[in-house]
Design a protein around this motif. Structure first.
Motif, PDB file in Angstrom:
ATOM      1  N   GLU A 176       8.804  86.869  11.460  1.00  0.00           N
ATOM      2  CA  GLU A 176       7.535  87.118  12.155  1.00  0.00           C
ATOM      3  C   GLU A 176       7.046  85.945  12.986  1.00  0.00           C
ATOM      4  O   GLU A 176       5.924  85.472  12.824  1.00  0.00           O
ATOM      5  N   ARG A 177       7.931  85.476  13.841  1.00  0.00           N
ATOM      6  CA  ARG A 177       7.568  84.385  14.741  1.00  0.00           C
ATOM      7  C   ARG A 177       7.576  84.851  16.185  1.00  0.00           C
ATOM      8  O   ARG A 177       8.473  85.604  16.579  1.00  0.00           O
ATOM      9  N   VAL A 178       6.609  84.369  16.939  1.00  0.00           N
ATOM     10  CA  VAL A 178       6.726  84.438  18.392  1.00  0.00           C
ATOM     11  C   VAL A 178       7.196  83.041  18.783  1.00  0.00           C
ATOM     12  O   VAL A 178       6.512  82.049  18.508  1.00  0.00           O
ATOM     13  N   ILE A 179       8.375  82.967  19.369  1.00  0.00           N
ATOM     14  CA  ILE A 179       8.992  81.655  19.617  1.00  0.00           C
ATOM     15  C   ILE A 179       9.123  81.410  21.123  1.00  0.00           C
ATOM     16  O   ILE A 179       9.800  82.162  21.828  1.00  0.00           O
ATOM     17  N   ALA A 180       8.455  80.354  21.597  1.00  0.00           N
ATOM     18  CA  ALA A 180       8.624  79.948  22.993  1.00  0.00           C
ATOM     19  C   ALA A 180       9.765  78.940  23.024  1.00  0.00           C
ATOM     20  O   ALA A 180       9.674  77.879  22.392  1.00  0.00           O
ATOM     21  N   VAL A 181      10.861  79.289  23.693  1.00  0.00           N
ATOM     22  CA  VAL A 181      11.991  78.356  23.746  1.00  0.00           C
ATOM     23  C   VAL A 181      11.980  77.610  25.072  1.00  0.00           C
ATOM     24  O   VAL A 181      11.508  78.134  26.086  1.00  0.00           O
ATOM     25  N   GLY A 182      12.509  76.384  25.071  1.00  0.00           N
ATOM     26  CA  GLY A 182      12.608  75.605  26.305  1.00  0.00           C
ATOM     27  C   GLY A 182      13.422  76.378  27.337  1.00  0.00           C
ATOM     28  O   GLY A 182      14.280  77.202  26.987  1.00  0.00           O
ATOM     29  N   GLY A 183      13.142  76.090  28.599  1.00  0.00           N
ATOM     30  CA  GLY A 183      13.754  76.847  29.690  1.00  0.00           C
ATOM     31  C   GLY A 183      15.275  76.849  29.722  1.00  0.00           C
ATOM     32  O   GLY A 183      15.892  77.740  30.303  1.00  0.00           O
ATOM     33  N   GLY A 184      15.890  75.843  29.076  1.00  0.00           N
ATOM     34  CA  GLY A 184      17.357  75.788  29.104  1.00  0.00           C
ATOM     35  C   GLY A 184      17.988  76.179  27.779  1.00  0.00           C
ATOM     36  O   GLY A 184      19.222  76.141  27.629  1.00  0.00           O
ATOM     37  N   ALA A 185      17.174  76.566  26.821  1.00  0.00           N
ATOM     38  CA  ALA A 185      17.665  76.747  25.444  1.00  0.00           C
ATOM     39  C   ALA A 185      18.723  77.844  25.308  1.00  0.00           C
ATOM     40  O   ALA A 185      19.662  77.713  24.522  1.00  0.00           O
ATOM     41  N   LEU A 186      18.590  78.905  26.089  1.00  0.00           N
ATOM     42  CA  LEU A 186      19.504  80.040  25.896  1.00  0.00           C
ATOM     43  C   LEU A 186      20.740  79.957  26.781  1.00  0.00           C
ATOM     44  O   LEU A 186      21.554  80.879  26.806  1.00  0.00           O
ATOM     45  N   LEU A 187      20.884  78.827  27.486  1.00  0.00           N
ATOM     46  CA  LEU A 187      22.109  78.632  28.268  1.00  0.00           C
ATOM     47  C   LEU A 187      23.296  78.441  27.330  1.00  0.00           C
ATOM     48  O   LEU A 187      24.437  78.704  27.695  1.00  0.00           O
TER      49      LEU A 187
END
Ligand code: S3P
Length: 168
Positions: free
Chosen positions: A74-85
């Motif tokens: 149950e988290r809303v997670i803001a990831v850094g702009g390059g995290a999913l690369l």
């Protein structure tokens, strides 16, 4: 598939953290920000980690933090702009959460971020254009997109809540 988290991705300045907090409040979920978590675990700012250890080292920490946070429910997670690369990070986050990419155009991004020295990859307009172009296909490949242009953070949060309800 039961996904337990919402992952907000997208380029710097698209409003992931601002909107993420509102979404978490509305859904009664917890909010997490990978950059803030990295800074509190490491004890240094993102800018200092980049300057002292370099981007590759930062990405390693970022991936570890993403994989750890996403295991919490149950988290809303803001990831850094390059995290999913990073393909592995992306695949794990994709299986544990609903990934939503926030978008905005370059003028709006420059306006929002300004001269913020805490973002080491945020340079002049030409550098930002280059980075956006380099990453365009990556962001486009994310499963859901919410345009933040001309919308208040509350409106964007509402749209995300609807997306979440329709996809869980
Ligand atoms: C980065 C984005 C930043 C931060 C770091 C690198 C990137 O986070 O993780 O400066 O590669 O796009 P925000 O997207 O939250 O600004």
């Amino acid at each position: 598939m039961v996904r337990q988290n919402i992952i907000l991705a997208g380029f710097m300045g698209t409003g992931k953290s601002t909107v993420g907090k509102l979404v978490a409040e509305r859904l009664g979920m917890h909010f997490a920000d990978t950059d803030a978590t990295i800074e509190s675990l490491d004890g240094r700012s993102i800018a200092v980690i980049f300057a002292e250890d370099g981007e590759i080292a930062f990405r390693r920490i970022e991936s570890t933090v993403c994989l750890r946070i996403v295991r919490l429910p149950e988290r809303v997670i803001a990831v850094g702009g390059g995290a999913l690369l990073d393909k592995y990070t992306r695949s794990v986050l994709e299986s544990e959460g609903l990934i939503i990419c926030l978008t905005a155009d370059i003028d709006e991004i420059i306006e929002r971020v300004g001269d913020d020295p805490s973002r080491p990859l945020f340079g002049d307009r030409a550098a930002i254009e280059r980075l956006m172009a380099e990453r365009a296909a990556h962001y486009a490949s994310l499963p859901h997109h919410v345009d933040t242009m001309g919308h208040t953070p509350e409106q964007v949060a509402e749209e995300i809540v609807e997306l979440w309800k329709n996809n869980t």
